[in-house]
Design an enzyme around this catalytic site. Structure first.
Site, short mmCIF file in Angstrom:
data_model
loop_
_atom_site.label_atom_id
_atom_site.label_comp_id
_atom_site.label_asym_id
_atom_site.label_seq_id
_atom_site.Cartn_x
_atom_site.Cartn_y
_atom_site.Cartn_z
N THR A 119 -9.37 -13.90 -5.65
CA THR A 119 -9.38 -13.58 -7.07
C THR A 119 -10.41 -12.46 -7.26
OG1 THR A 119 -11.18 -15.08 -7.63
CG2 THR A 119 -8.95 -16.02 -7.59
N THR A 129 -21.21 -29.23 -8.90
CA THR A 129 -22.30 -28.58 -9.64
C THR A 129 -23.09 -29.58 -10.48
OG1 THR A 129 -22.67 -27.11 -11.54
CG2 THR A 129 -20.49 -28.03 -11.35
N ASP A 130 -24.36 -29.26 -10.71
CA ASP A 130 -25.18 -30.11 -11.58
C ASP A 130 -24.66 -30.08 -13.02
OD1 ASP A 130 -25.94 -27.49 -12.18
OD2 ASP A 130 -28.09 -27.93 -12.28
N GLU A 131 -23.76 -29.12 -13.33
CA GLU A 131 -23.28 -29.00 -14.72
C GLU A 131 -22.39 -30.17 -15.13
OE1 GLU A 131 -22.24 -25.05 -15.98
OE2 GLU A 131 -23.45 -24.14 -14.41
N TYR A 155 -15.55 -25.29 -17.85
CA TYR A 155 -15.83 -25.19 -16.41
C TYR A 155 -16.35 -26.52 -15.88
CZ TYR A 155 -18.78 -24.37 -12.28
OH TYR A 155 -19.39 -24.49 -11.05
N LYS A 159 -14.80 -29.26 -13.18
CA LYS A 159 -15.51 -29.65 -11.94
C LYS A 159 -15.73 -31.17 -11.91
CE LYS A 159 -17.00 -27.33 -9.07
NZ LYS A 159 -16.41 -26.83 -7.79
P1 NAD Z 1 -17.39 -17.56 -6.63
O1 NAD Z 1 -16.75 -17.44 -7.97
O2 NAD Z 1 -18.33 -16.51 -6.16
O3 NAD Z 1 -16.24 -17.68 -5.50
C1 NAD Z 1 -15.11 -18.50 -5.65
C2 NAD Z 1 -14.15 -18.17 -4.50
O4 NAD Z 1 -13.00 -19.03 -4.63
C3 NAD Z 1 -13.63 -16.72 -4.52
O5 NAD Z 1 -13.70 -16.17 -3.23
C4 NAD Z 1 -12.19 -16.88 -5.00
O6 NAD Z 1 -11.34 -15.84 -4.51
C5 NAD Z 1 -11.82 -18.25 -4.45
N1 NAD Z 1 -10.72 -18.89 -5.20
C6 NAD Z 1 -10.62 -19.02 -6.56
N2 NAD Z 1 -9.47 -19.63 -6.87
C7 NAD Z 1 -8.84 -19.93 -5.70
C8 NAD Z 1 -7.61 -20.58 -5.38
N3 NAD Z 1 -6.79 -21.05 -6.32
N4 NAD Z 1 -7.30 -20.73 -4.07
C9 NAD Z 1 -8.11 -20.24 -3.09
N5 NAD Z 1 -9.27 -19.59 -3.34
C10 NAD Z 1 -9.63 -19.45 -4.63
O7 NAD Z 1 -18.06 -18.99 -6.63
P2 NAD Z 1 -19.45 -19.44 -5.98
O8 NAD Z 1 -20.55 -19.08 -6.89
O9 NAD Z 1 -19.50 -19.01 -4.56
O10 NAD Z 1 -19.27 -21.04 -6.05
C11 NAD Z 1 -18.65 -21.74 -4.99
C12 NAD Z 1 -18.54 -23.21 -5.35
O11 NAD Z 1 -19.84 -23.72 -5.67
C13 NAD Z 1 -17.67 -23.47 -6.57
O12 NAD Z 1 -16.94 -24.66 -6.35
C14 NAD Z 1 -18.67 -23.66 -7.71
O13 NAD Z 1 -18.15 -24.50 -8.72
C15 NAD Z 1 -19.82 -24.30 -6.96
N6 NAD Z 1 -21.17 -24.08 -7.53
C16 NAD Z 1 -21.63 -22.81 -7.74
C17 NAD Z 1 -22.92 -22.62 -8.24
C18 NAD Z 1 -23.50 -21.24 -8.45
O14 NAD Z 1 -24.64 -21.12 -8.91
N7 NAD Z 1 -22.81 -20.17 -8.09
C19 NAD Z 1 -23.72 -23.73 -8.55
C20 NAD Z 1 -23.19 -25.02 -8.32
C21 NAD Z 1 -21.93 -25.18 -7.80
P1 TYD Z 2 -24.95 -18.14 -15.59
O1 TYD Z 2 -25.47 -17.25 -14.50
O2 TYD Z 2 -23.67 -17.78 -16.25
O3 TYD Z 2 -24.90 -19.61 -14.98
P2 TYD Z 2 -24.64 -21.04 -15.73
O4 TYD Z 2 -24.11 -20.80 -17.09
O5 TYD Z 2 -23.61 -21.66 -14.85
O6 TYD Z 2 -25.95 -21.73 -15.72
O7 TYD Z 2 -26.06 -18.23 -16.71
C1 TYD Z 2 -27.36 -18.70 -16.43
C2 TYD Z 2 -28.10 -18.79 -17.76
O8 TYD Z 2 -28.30 -17.47 -18.28
C3 TYD Z 2 -27.34 -19.54 -18.82
O9 TYD Z 2 -28.28 -20.24 -19.64
C4 TYD Z 2 -26.66 -18.45 -19.64
C5 TYD Z 2 -27.67 -17.32 -19.57
N1 TYD Z 2 -27.13 -15.95 -19.58
C6 TYD Z 2 -27.70 -14.98 -20.41
O10 TYD Z 2 -28.64 -15.26 -21.18
N2 TYD Z 2 -27.22 -13.70 -20.37
C7 TYD Z 2 -26.18 -13.35 -19.55
O11 TYD Z 2 -25.75 -12.18 -19.57
C8 TYD Z 2 -25.60 -14.35 -18.70
C9 TYD Z 2 -24.46 -14.01 -17.78
C10 TYD Z 2 -26.12 -15.64 -18.73
#
Ligand code: NAD
Ligand code: TYD
Length: 341
Positions: free
Chosen positions: A36, A124-126, A149, A153
């Site tokens: 994606t 996720t902690d969310e 979201y 999850k």
């Molecule tokens: P990201 O958005 O960077 O990457 C998601 C990946 O999934 C992409 O490579 C995308 O192409 C692939 N994808 C999406 N839909 C798909 C589908 N239908 N089939 C196959 N592939 C698909 O996400 P991330 O930040 O690397 O997060 C990875 C995981 O960790 C997720 O499950 C997210 O919910 C979880 N997570 C992320 C964070 C964070 O801070 N980024 C925190 C807690 C949990």
């Molecule tokens: P984000 O990186 O989107 O992660 P999450 O919502 O999953 O925690 O956002 C982190 C925090 O920053 C969240 O409180 C929303 C805030 N935020 C801003 O204030 N400005 C921004 O442009 C973005 C993307 C997030």
């Protein structure tokens, strides 16, 4: 040993793959990713030609593609694939339900069919929703997701836990706080703020900017994921966090001071709808049971992350322009999501 990773072209999955291939160069690692807007092959250049690594473009909602891709008696599936950005889920939630909920169930079904030995579900902690001041989210605290979201999850977690409970499938789960580090798509707070600050452009601060997030470096998170995969107890959930909940404004001020940029770049914008006020995870369980602890102090990790974005402006520019998506389409004929305006 064969490890099957979903969503490995994204931010966390690609770090996991780079680390895993470096640590176990003799093991087979298959990366299954739909590519994606969030999946970027630039994140995997380091391993792309490694003999044990292979990439398959596919959608986790498509059982036939999964059947063709998952090896029989696969040792482990590590399930990262998801729609991951809260703001996008507020704009339109359907794709979140499709990938995060339906996709997880299809993957669980095919994983069992292929007699997969262990399934690591990344959450996720969310899913716990907003914490009161001084409250920490524990593995046995109630679910209270607030955003579309987080709700998707939480649903995915229920399905993974149900597969363990109903079929005795060996599932382990992790819930991580906000990750930061290199290769994060510049829609999330830190990469967006760094790239805007580097160009002297305003940094959007949602509402009063006093929302609290707990930051963990993606490399520390991936070490924890490997520990859970290799030593976690079946059916159990493990929390992973930085043990340092910080208000967004403090994080952004620190970021600007490292870059030597003025705080006038911080620009208040309308708040996110239903914005969760505070996330804070309790990671005592993984520390006690698996001996994990975050090694990268936030200030140090932030400086390294800023340096990475400074050194990799070509990656940032390609990610922001969407140029890498043309590459995908050209290489793999993928179906591409447009970013939310
Ligand atoms: P990201 O958005 O960077 O990457 C998601 C990946 O999934 C992409 O490579 C995308 O192409 C692939 N994808 C999406 N839909 C798909 C589908 N239908 N089939 C196959 N592939 C698909 O996400 P991330 O930040 O690397 O997060 C990875 C995981 O960790 C997720 O499950 C997210 O919910 C979880 N997570 C992320 C964070 C964070 O801070 N980024 C925190 C807690 C949990
Ligand atoms: P984000 O990186 O989107 O992660 P999450 O919502 O999953 O925690 O956002 C982190 C925090 O920053 C969240 O409180 C929303 C805030 N935020 C801003 O204030 N400005 C921004 O442009 C973005 C993307 C997030």
């Amino acid at each position: 040993m064969a490890v099957f990773v979903t969503g490995g072209a994204g931010f966390i999955g690609s770090q996991f793959i780079r680390d895993w291939v470096a640590r176990y160069p003799e093991q087979t690692l298959i990366n299954f990713d739909k590519l994606t807007y969030a999946g970027n092959p630039d994140n995997l250049i380091e391993v792309a030609d490694h003999p044990s690594y292979s990439f398959i473009q596919g959608d986790i909602c498509d059982a036939d593609s999964l059947r063709a891709a998952i090896p029989e008696q696969c040792d482990a599936i590590v399930h990262f694939a998801a729609e991951s950005h809260v703001d996008r889920s507020i704009h339109s939630a359907s794709e979140f339900v499709r990938t995060n909920v339906l996709g997880t169930q299809v993957l669980l079904d095919v994983a069992r069919e292929r007699k997969t030995r262990r399934f690591l579900h990344i959450s996720t902690d969310e899913v716990g929703g907003s914490m009161a001041d001084d409250e920490y989210y524990r593995e046995d605290s109630p679910y209270a997701p607030s955003s579309p979201y987080a709700a998707s999850k939480a649903a995915a977690e229920h399905l993974a836990r149900a597969a363990h409970h109903t079929f005795g499938f060996d599932v382990v789960l992790t819930r991580t706080s906000n990750n930061y580090g290199p290769f994060q798509f510049p829609e999330k707070l830190l990469p967006l703020a760094i790239s805007n600050a580097l160009e002297d452009r305003p940094i959007p601060v949602y509402g009063d900017g006093l929302q609290v997030r707990d930051w963990v470096h993606v490399a520390d998170n991936c070490k924890a994921l490997a520990l859970v995969l290799e030593g976690g107890n079946s059916g159990e959930t493990y929390h992973i966090g930085g043990r340092l909940p910080l208000p967004n404004r403090d994080v952004l001020r620190l970021l600007l001071s490292v870059l030597g940029k003025p705080e006038t770049l911080l620009t208040q914008v309308t708040d996110r709808l239903g914005h969760d006020r505070r996330y804070a995870v309790d990671c005592t369980k993984i520390e006690r049971e698996l001996g994990w602890t975050p090694e990268i102090a936030f200030e140090d990790g932030l400086k390294r992350t800023i340096q990475w974005y400074q050194d990799n402006s070509a990656w940032v520019n390609r990610a922001k322009s969407g140029e890498y998506r043309n590459y995908y389409q050209h290489q793999y004929g993928g179906d591409i999501h447009e970013p939310v305006p």
